[in-house]
Structures are given as C-alpha cells and as structure tokens.
Design an enzyme around this catalytic site. Sequence first.
Site, short mmCIF file in Angstrom:
data_model
loop_
_atom_site.label_atom_id
_atom_site.label_comp_id
_atom_site.label_asym_id
_atom_site.label_seq_id
_atom_site.Cartn_x
_atom_site.Cartn_y
_atom_site.Cartn_z
N CYS A 86 0.73 -0.65 -0.07
CA CYS A 86 -0.09 0.12 -0.01
C CYS A 86 1.25 1.34 0.51
O CYS A 86 1.62 1.91 -1.17
CB CYS A 86 -1.22 -0.12 0.56
SG CYS A 86 -2.04 1.62 0.68
N HIS A 200 -4.04 -5.64 1.04
CA HIS A 200 -3.17 -5.87 2.28
C HIS A 200 -3.08 -6.98 3.00
O HIS A 200 -3.60 -8.18 3.09
CB HIS A 200 -3.59 -5.30 3.29
CG HIS A 200 -3.35 -3.42 3.06
ND1 HIS A 200 -2.52 -2.69 3.58
CD2 HIS A 200 -4.58 -2.18 2.68
CE1 HIS A 200 -2.39 -1.60 3.71
NE2 HIS A 200 -3.62 -1.70 2.86
N GLU A 202 -1.26 -8.27 4.90
CA GLU A 202 -1.53 -8.82 6.64
C GLU A 202 -2.85 -8.66 6.85
O GLU A 202 -2.47 -9.01 7.78
CB GLU A 202 -0.71 -8.05 6.59
CG GLU A 202 -0.78 -6.38 7.33
CD GLU A 202 -1.03 -5.64 5.28
OE1 GLU A 202 -0.93 -6.03 4.79
OE2 GLU A 202 -1.13 -4.14 6.35
#
Lengths: 224, 80
Positions: A86, A200, A202
């Site tokens: 990002c 994302h 994660e």
Amino acid sequence: MKVTILQFPGTNCEYDTQHAFEALGAKTEIVWHKSETIPSDTSLLVVAGGFSYGDYLRSGAIAKFSPVMKAVAEYAKNGGKVLGICNGFQVLTEAGLLPGALKRNEHLHFLSKHHHLKVVNNDNVFLKKLNKNDIVNIPIAHHDGNYYINEQGLKELYENKQILLKYSDKTGADKNPNGSVDSIAGICNKEKNVFGLMPHPERAMELLLGSDDGIKMLEGFLSA
Amino acid sequence: MKAIVNVSLKAGVLDSQGKAVKHALDSLHFEGISDVRVGKQIILKLNETDADKAMSDVTKMCEDLLANTVIEEYEIEIIA
C-alpha cells in the site's frame, strides 16, 4: 527468518504486518525511519502501509528522503528482498525502486473493502506458493492506488513478467476498482527482489475476519 | 525573490479531479469549457538574488521532490 518492518511518521500497518509474520513463525523488528542502517540479519524488508508524512505533497514523496531509504536502496541493490504494501508500494515507486506511479483513484473515492485478485506471474519468491490464475481475496484500503505506467514501461512489465497481481472478480474476469492501467494491483522489479502491491495481505490472515488468503502470499518469503 | 511552481498531471495522463470539476461546472450551466486540469501551486520564498541561479535551484527541487516526473509536469516562475 528475520523480517524488518519500516516505520515512518504516519505508518499505521507496522503492527498488523508484525503480527502476520510472527504468526507464520518469523522473527520481526520494527525500525524507525531515522535509522541509517537496517539489521544485518534481515532476510525480508517490509515497507508497511499507512500514510507516511500524512501523504503530504504526494503519497510517499517525502518518505523517500528519510535516512533509512538509502540503506533500503543499498539492500535492494545487493539483492535483498523488499516488499512494499500500500503506502509502502507508493514509497518504493517514488524512490525509483519500482517503475510507474500511483495516482488518485479514478473515481476519487477512498476504497476500503475486500477485492479479488488474480495471480498473473508466480515465478518469483513472493507468489511461488500460488498458481498462475489463482484467485485470492484480499482487503484494499487506499485513495491513491491508480497504477500508472507509460506504454513502453507497460510493455517491459509484460515482457519481464513483472506483473504479479491484477484486480479481478471472483471468477478471474477483469474488474478494475481504481482505474489502474490494465487493472494492475502489484508488480516487482526486473530482478524480482523488490515487490509492491496496493492490497493488504497482512490483513487476510484469519478466516474469521473474511479471508486467510494472505497466508499463502506471505509464506512465499518464509520458505525462500 | 519568490518562485511560483505549478505542478500538474502531464497531458495524456487522465486527470480525474479535472474531469469531476468540469462535470460540476457543466451541471452549473457554465458553457464553453472544453477541458479542466487541476494542479497544485507551491510558492517558495528564496534568499537567492540571482534569477538564473534561483531558476536552476528550483528546477532541481522540482526534479527531486516537488513533481513526480513519471506523471507530472511543472512550470516555474521567478519573481524578483
């Protein structure tokens, strides 16, 4: 396996990223941007998401001059693996470690939702646990995710298999949320050691939270 | 002296904000607008007194930081 995660003023995904890699069994260390060095035992350097320097001027524009970025460039030049997620992707393009640029989303809205992505190339350490054309479901959260590269640059991305992921629907058909050239969501450099993506992974580590497709992505780095 | 820097997206790079502003102006019945581009203006107060030197300094600032030349172009005006 040691994952070093960079923290700029305004970074806000460093602890999610730390949690994700620790859940996969990696050791982690968060490094403040004023540091002029990165830990010598680093096997993956992550430029985490957020809003470094408040996105002032342009997303990532000021962060690229932070003291740590010289060490990042040196690390990447020597073949070290770097992942920008990002805002990290924006920082890496601004720093010239990845080609192209991230513009304001075409419809000007901030996007925050799950989005399907199609694996375009998996002959790299990041996506090797996935197959070509696999579909993953990963959250996106950005205002400036509209990937731009000129025609010549785009040709080179295709020729060198640098396109990692494209936005798609759940069947793999093209679906472009932000106006990115050819629906590109993530790329790597020619040498395939610097990776950047707007989504994302994660944030996709628990089925309970909507998807655990991020595990297969981040695991690629752990078994390198 | 003062430097006024105007940064905007390059011709050929879609300017979504410009498009939205044009759409708004159209809907307010302002006629005869063929295109709108939105950019940003950065105003620098300089200690430099030599205009040529100021111009070359500010050009370097634009190339390094003020503009992303992958997608943007810039114009500099030096005012004594």
